[in-house]
Design a protein around this motif. Sequence first.
Motif, PDB file in Angstrom:
ATOM      1  N   THR A 249      -7.809   8.123  12.926  1.00  0.00           N
ATOM      2  CA  THR A 249      -6.936   6.990  12.618  1.00  0.00           C
ATOM      3  C   THR A 249      -7.444   5.674  13.183  1.00  0.00           C
ATOM      4  OG1 THR A 249      -5.614   7.441  14.604  1.00  0.00           O
ATOM      5  CG2 THR A 249      -4.926   8.499  12.557  1.00  0.00           C
TER       6      THR A 249
ATOM      7  N   GLN B  12      -3.395   0.734   3.750  1.00  0.00           N
ATOM      8  CA  GLN B  12      -3.292   1.613   2.590  1.00  0.00           C
ATOM      9  C   GLN B  12      -1.866   2.107   2.396  1.00  0.00           C
ATOM     10  OE1 GLN B  12      -5.830   2.331   0.439  1.00  0.00           O
ATOM     11  NE2 GLN B  12      -4.281   3.362  -0.807  1.00  0.00           N
ATOM     12  N   THR B  13      -1.132   2.262   3.480  1.00  0.00           N
ATOM     13  CA  THR B  13       0.253   2.712   3.363  1.00  0.00           C
ATOM     14  C   THR B  13       1.121   1.674   2.654  1.00  0.00           C
ATOM     15  OG1 THR B  13       2.156   3.469   4.628  1.00  0.00           O
ATOM     16  CG2 THR B  13       0.787   1.816   5.662  1.00  0.00           C
TER      17      THR B  13
ATOM     18  N   ASP C 164       0.338   2.069  -1.039  1.00  0.00           N
ATOM     19  CA  ASP C 164       1.006   3.270  -1.552  1.00  0.00           C
ATOM     20  C   ASP C 164       2.497   3.031  -1.764  1.00  0.00           C
ATOM     21  OD1 ASP C 164      -1.437   4.497  -1.387  1.00  0.00           O
ATOM     22  OD2 ASP C 164      -1.033   5.488   0.521  1.00  0.00           O
ATOM     23  N   GLU C 165       3.114   2.273  -0.837  1.00  0.00           N
ATOM     24  CA  GLU C 165       4.543   1.994  -0.985  1.00  0.00           C
ATOM     25  C   GLU C 165       4.809   1.116  -2.211  1.00  0.00           C
ATOM     26  OE1 GLU C 165       8.310   0.333   1.689  1.00  0.00           O
ATOM     27  OE2 GLU C 165       6.241   0.059   2.365  1.00  0.00           O
TER      28      GLU C 165
ATOM     29  N   ARG D 290      -5.734   6.447   7.593  1.00  0.00           N
ATOM     30  CA  ARG D 290      -4.508   7.220   7.370  1.00  0.00           C
ATOM     31  C   ARG D 290      -3.866   7.530   8.718  1.00  0.00           C
ATOM     32  NH1 ARG D 290      -2.963   7.232   1.938  1.00  0.00           N
ATOM     33  NH2 ARG D 290      -4.852   7.319   0.655  1.00  0.00           N
ATOM     34  N   TYR D 291      -2.794   6.839   9.018  1.00  0.00           N
ATOM     35  CA  TYR D 291      -2.079   7.057  10.274  1.00  0.00           C
ATOM     36  C   TYR D 291      -0.965   8.083  10.068  1.00  0.00           C
ATOM     37  CZ  TYR D 291      -4.311   3.002  12.446  1.00  0.00           C
ATOM     38  OH  TYR D 291      -5.227   2.123  12.979  1.00  0.00           O
TER      39      TYR D 291
ATOM     40  N   THR E 186       6.223   3.650   6.623  1.00  0.00           N
ATOM     41  CA  THR E 186       5.292   2.527   6.574  1.00  0.00           C
ATOM     42  C   THR E 186       5.391   1.669   7.822  1.00  0.00           C
ATOM     43  OG1 THR E 186       5.449   2.504   4.154  1.00  0.00           O
ATOM     44  CG2 THR E 186       4.583   0.534   5.219  1.00  0.00           C
TER      45      THR E 186
ATOM     46  N   ARG F 132       3.515   3.235  10.764  1.00  0.00           N
ATOM     47  CA  ARG F 132       2.060   3.166  10.601  1.00  0.00           C
ATOM     48  C   ARG F 132       1.544   1.748  10.793  1.00  0.00           C
ATOM     49  NH1 ARG F 132       2.888   6.673   5.180  1.00  0.00           N
ATOM     50  NH2 ARG F 132       3.319   8.691   6.192  1.00  0.00           N
TER      51      ARG F 132
END
Length: 385
Positions: free
Chosen positions: A71, A191-192, A195-196, A236-237, A242, A245
């Motif tokens: 991470t 990236q999170t 993705d959201e 990727r945490y 979200t 992370r």
Amino acid sequence: MVEALILLVFLISGASAGWMGVHLLPQDLFNDTTNVEGVRWVLTGFGAFIGLIAGLVFRRLRQQLMRQVRTMPTDLLVSRAVGLILGLLVANLLLAPILLLPLAGAVSLVKPLAAVLSNVFFGVLGYNLAEVHGRTLLRLFNPSSTEALLVADGVLTPASAKILDTSVIIDGRIRGLLACGLLEGQVIVAQTVIDEMQQLADSANAEKRARGRRGLKLLTDLRETYGRRLVINTTRYDGAGTDDRLLQLSADTGGTLVTADFNLAQVAQVQELKVMNLSELVIALRPEVQPGDELLLKIVRQGKENNQGVGYLDDGTMVVVEGAGTAIGDRLPVVVTGALQNPSGRMVFARLEKESAAPRSAKANRPPRGNSGSKGNERPPANPR
């Protein structure tokens, strides 16, 4: 498989040390016992038990280390590794004169003790220094950069990276902040967050779908406008959501979290992270209105109290005007009497100027034309010639 192999290696190593270490026991102990093999087996079992505990501890440490490595951003990982190597190098250079000293007897134990302590101290010191100033160290590897030279001379402080939350991307205000130059340094999008926004864009709810598509379109425009300044962090945490992370990313990179979420900003402040709340920024940039200031305000609706009117400043601040309940739609001069600041914004209180209130009251008290009760005020007829 690897975890089981680690435990097996530590178990065998501990058992072997106990089996072979029986010869290190004092000779007087063997004079008092007749079962040497029993003592050997006891030491073997005890060594296996210690080895198993050491294996469990090592496995736990390995899991935590691998989780951090997966991470951790690449630049931070490289800077920490360089700092650790430089710390160990300094420790061994300082140890060289001590190791060459001709010490005899029990005093010779100072050499291994000094070696262990110096390596641990300087290794941890280099690791911590790299964690704080690692990015500056990496910039110094590019001597042709003017910014790197200024950082090396201590003239310029490197700007911290700005980590964008989903809220500031969707509402679009980040575009104006970047265009005005209020945000310096790299702009990081986790990236999170992407993705959201993708989940919002694929939602069955029309409103959420529009918000997600608007955020993705804004990121595309920012990429075309600012190029390599916009960085997508693919780390990727592990976290519950979200927000969690993003907090981990801010802690690892030392960047400033840019958000419009009040609760997320409060959590970041509790964790002593750098945070920029756009809602607080908007409030701070509003023009100051002091008691006694005169404003030309349009009354748009009635207030909650009797004979109150409500108007709005250019920045959206609500102004409650006393005595303006019957002036809906009119633009009148008012005088500020006070202001109230609350978490949701600011409210200004004002009153009508006397000059503007007097004509309105006189007009309201003036009898209408053609009233039978106002004959005394009629103009007398002109005398005929």
